[in-house]
Design an enzyme around this catalytic site. Structure first.
Site, short mmCIF file in Angstrom:
data_model
loop_
_atom_site.label_atom_id
_atom_site.label_comp_id
_atom_site.label_asym_id
_atom_site.label_seq_id
_atom_site.Cartn_x
_atom_site.Cartn_y
_atom_site.Cartn_z
N ARG A 65 0.87 -1.19 0.00
CA ARG A 65 0.00 0.00 0.00
C ARG A 65 0.90 1.23 0.00
O ARG A 65 2.12 1.11 0.15
CB ARG A 65 -1.04 0.00 1.14
CG ARG A 65 -0.68 -0.67 2.41
CD ARG A 65 0.44 -0.05 3.16
NE ARG A 65 0.24 1.39 3.34
CZ ARG A 65 1.18 2.27 3.55
NH1 ARG A 65 2.46 1.87 3.63
NH2 ARG A 65 0.93 3.53 3.70
N GLN A 211 -1.78 2.45 9.98
CA GLN A 211 -0.49 2.54 9.27
C GLN A 211 0.55 3.28 10.11
O GLN A 211 1.74 3.01 10.00
CB GLN A 211 -0.67 3.26 7.93
CG GLN A 211 -1.40 2.47 6.86
CD GLN A 211 -2.88 2.77 6.83
OE1 GLN A 211 -3.47 3.13 7.85
NE2 GLN A 211 -3.51 2.63 5.68
N ASP A 252 -1.88 10.89 -2.16
CA ASP A 252 -2.21 9.89 -3.18
C ASP A 252 -2.51 10.54 -4.52
O ASP A 252 -2.49 9.88 -5.56
CB ASP A 252 -3.40 9.05 -2.74
CG ASP A 252 -2.96 8.07 -1.68
OD1 ASP A 252 -2.77 8.50 -0.52
OD2 ASP A 252 -2.78 6.88 -2.01
N ASN A 262 -5.43 12.57 0.38
CA ASN A 262 -4.54 11.72 1.20
C ASN A 262 -5.38 10.98 2.23
O ASN A 262 -6.62 11.14 2.29
CB ASN A 262 -3.46 12.58 1.87
CG ASN A 262 -2.35 11.72 2.48
OD1 ASN A 262 -1.85 10.80 1.82
ND2 ASN A 262 -1.98 11.99 3.71
N LYS A 263 -4.72 10.17 3.02
CA LYS A 263 -5.37 9.31 4.01
C LYS A 263 -6.43 10.05 4.80
O LYS A 263 -6.22 11.19 5.23
CB LYS A 263 -4.29 8.75 4.94
CG LYS A 263 -4.74 7.81 6.04
CD LYS A 263 -5.59 6.67 5.54
CE LYS A 263 -4.98 5.83 4.45
NZ LYS A 263 -5.95 4.94 3.75
O1 MRU Z 1 -4.44 3.24 2.23
P1 MRU Z 1 -2.96 3.45 2.09
O2 MRU Z 1 -2.17 2.90 3.22
O3 MRU Z 1 -2.46 3.00 0.73
O4 MRU Z 1 -2.79 5.02 2.12
C1 MRU Z 1 -1.52 5.59 2.00
C2 MRU Z 1 -1.52 7.06 2.14
O5 MRU Z 1 -2.54 7.68 2.25
C3 MRU Z 1 -0.20 7.75 2.03
O6 MRU Z 1 -0.20 8.90 2.82
C4 MRU Z 1 0.03 8.15 0.57
O7 MRU Z 1 -0.08 7.03 -0.27
C5 MRU Z 1 1.33 8.79 0.36
S1 MRU Z 1 2.60 7.58 0.63
C6 MRU Z 1 4.00 7.99 0.02
#
Ligand code: MRU
Length: 363
Positions: A65, A211, A252, A262-263
């Site tokens: 991920r 995470q 993202d 983003n997350k």
């Molecule tokens: O759901 P995930 O764990 O894939 O989400 C990841 C994130 O939101 C990160 O902050 C994003 O991908 C940037 S990582 C370099």
């Protein structure tokens, strides 16, 4: 498909105080090797997806991920797919591959790095005559090594903004696990730590996949960077009590006007930062910039199963009968972003014009 110099370049650095010892994605002995992030921090277990269906499953099910990491994984997935399709039909492999690329693209919808990497692999396919496996593997490795190099550059750019003695809060996992290595926001933190600039590093737990607690805390402690975990809902109080001067996180997808996807929870942090005068830094390689979308409202936000909220570590924690809404990402308006750090430079207070100027610098 032998080991090349490029493969050597993807190895971790463990000496000289570099603090970067983890690689989540490797191409080893002609196989894709993924560190199964669902098992961390308790177990370092590896998966070896054998075909494109298994690669798409690894992305969808969060074995791997993080936006850049899923793009790199998908690129290696195209190598496996092309190898199988060529064996099936040396003349018709390219047509058959289109279906595999569609499957990879739909594994997770929000991170633009996935479709970006697949487009690069498609462009490479179009130039190949004969067996595609070797050339596609080289292209996948280039995507991988370029990401690592971009992260190191972003690390330097971002760290240069941080005055000595400041403390930071980071969120989700943006480190080696989420990228080709080193990390985006965590790369800035690595570089700033190495330069002796940081007082304390805080990490938010990042419900529901944790995470921050599982992955960021594991990465940082393994690389000997002390980390203090907070619950996500402690962030505003951390700022009010003046314990951090920066929130530094990844993205993202950044749209043409500078909106940041983003997350889930990133938007809460950005609002709290603005209220408390804490600087908000987004660190994202150019592969995360999406100039095809005007603004963040147009981005498809992945919604994941309610069970991820209702259960924890395989055990129900919510009252029976409750349902849950589980968006995996949110949108932070560009107006709340103080710095956007890319490998091609830093933009202060990003907007459409500044992003367009950055785009014109990109190769
Ligand atoms: O759901 P995930 O764990 O894939 O989400 C990841 C994130 O939101 C990160 O902050 C994003 O991908 C940037 S990582 C370099």
């Amino acid at each position: 498909m032998n080991t090349t110099d490029e493969e050597q370049a993807i190895t971790p650095e463990t000496s000289g105080g570099v603090h970067d010892s983890i690689r989540a994605i490797q191409w080893l002995d002609n196989r894709l090797c993924l560190l199964d992030q669902r098992c961390l921090p308790f177990e370092e277990r590896y998966q070896y997806p054998v075909d494109v269906t298994e690669v798409a499953g690894s992305i969808r099910d969060m074995v791997v991920r993080g936006a850049p990491a899923i793009g790199i994984t998908a690129a290696y997935g195209v190598v496996l797919a092309a190898r199988d399709r060529y064996a099936q039909s040396p003349d018709g492999w390219l047509g058959l591959l289109a279906e595999d690329i569609r499957m990879l693209a739909s594994a997770r919808p929000t991170a633009v790095n996935l479709s970006w990497a697949l487009r690069r692999m498609e462009r490479c396919c179009a130039t190949i005559a004969g067996d595609p496996a070797g050339e596609l593997l080289n292209e996948a490795r280039r995507i991988h090594t370029e990401d690592l190099a971009a992260n190191r550059r972003m690390g330097e750019h971002g760290a240069a903004l941080i005055p000595a003695g400041d403390s930071v809060l980071t969120y989700c996992n943006t480190g080696s696990l989420a990228t080709g290595g080193y990390g985006t926001a965590l790369g800035v933190i690595r570089s700033a730590w190495r330069a002796g600039a940081l007082n304390r590093v805080f990490a938010g737990e990042t419900r529901p996949w944790l995470q921050g607690a599982r992955l960021t805390a594991w990465e940082l402690t393994r690389d000997r960077i002390p980390v203090t975990l907070i619950t996500d809902n402690a962030a505003a109080y951390l700022m009010q009590t003046r314990q951090v001067q920066w929130v530094i996180l990844g993205s993202d997808r950044v749209t043409a006007n500078g909106d940041v996807i983003n997350k889930i929870g990133t938007y809460n942090l950005a609002i709290s930062c603005r209220h408390h005068g804490v600087r908000f830094m987004v660190v994202a390689p150019c592969s995360t910039l999406d100039f095809t979308l005007n603004d963040g409202q147009a981005v498809e936000i992945e919604e994941r199963p309610a069970d991820e909220v209702l259960n924890l570590a395989g055990r129900r924690i919510a009252a029976e009968g409750a349902t849950a809404w589980n968006p995996a990402f949110d949108m932070t308006p560009a107006s709340l972003v103080d710095y956007l750090v890319t490998e091609n430079g830093v933009i202060q207070a990003p907007d459409r014009q500044k992003l367009a100027a950055l785009k014109s610098l990109s190769p």
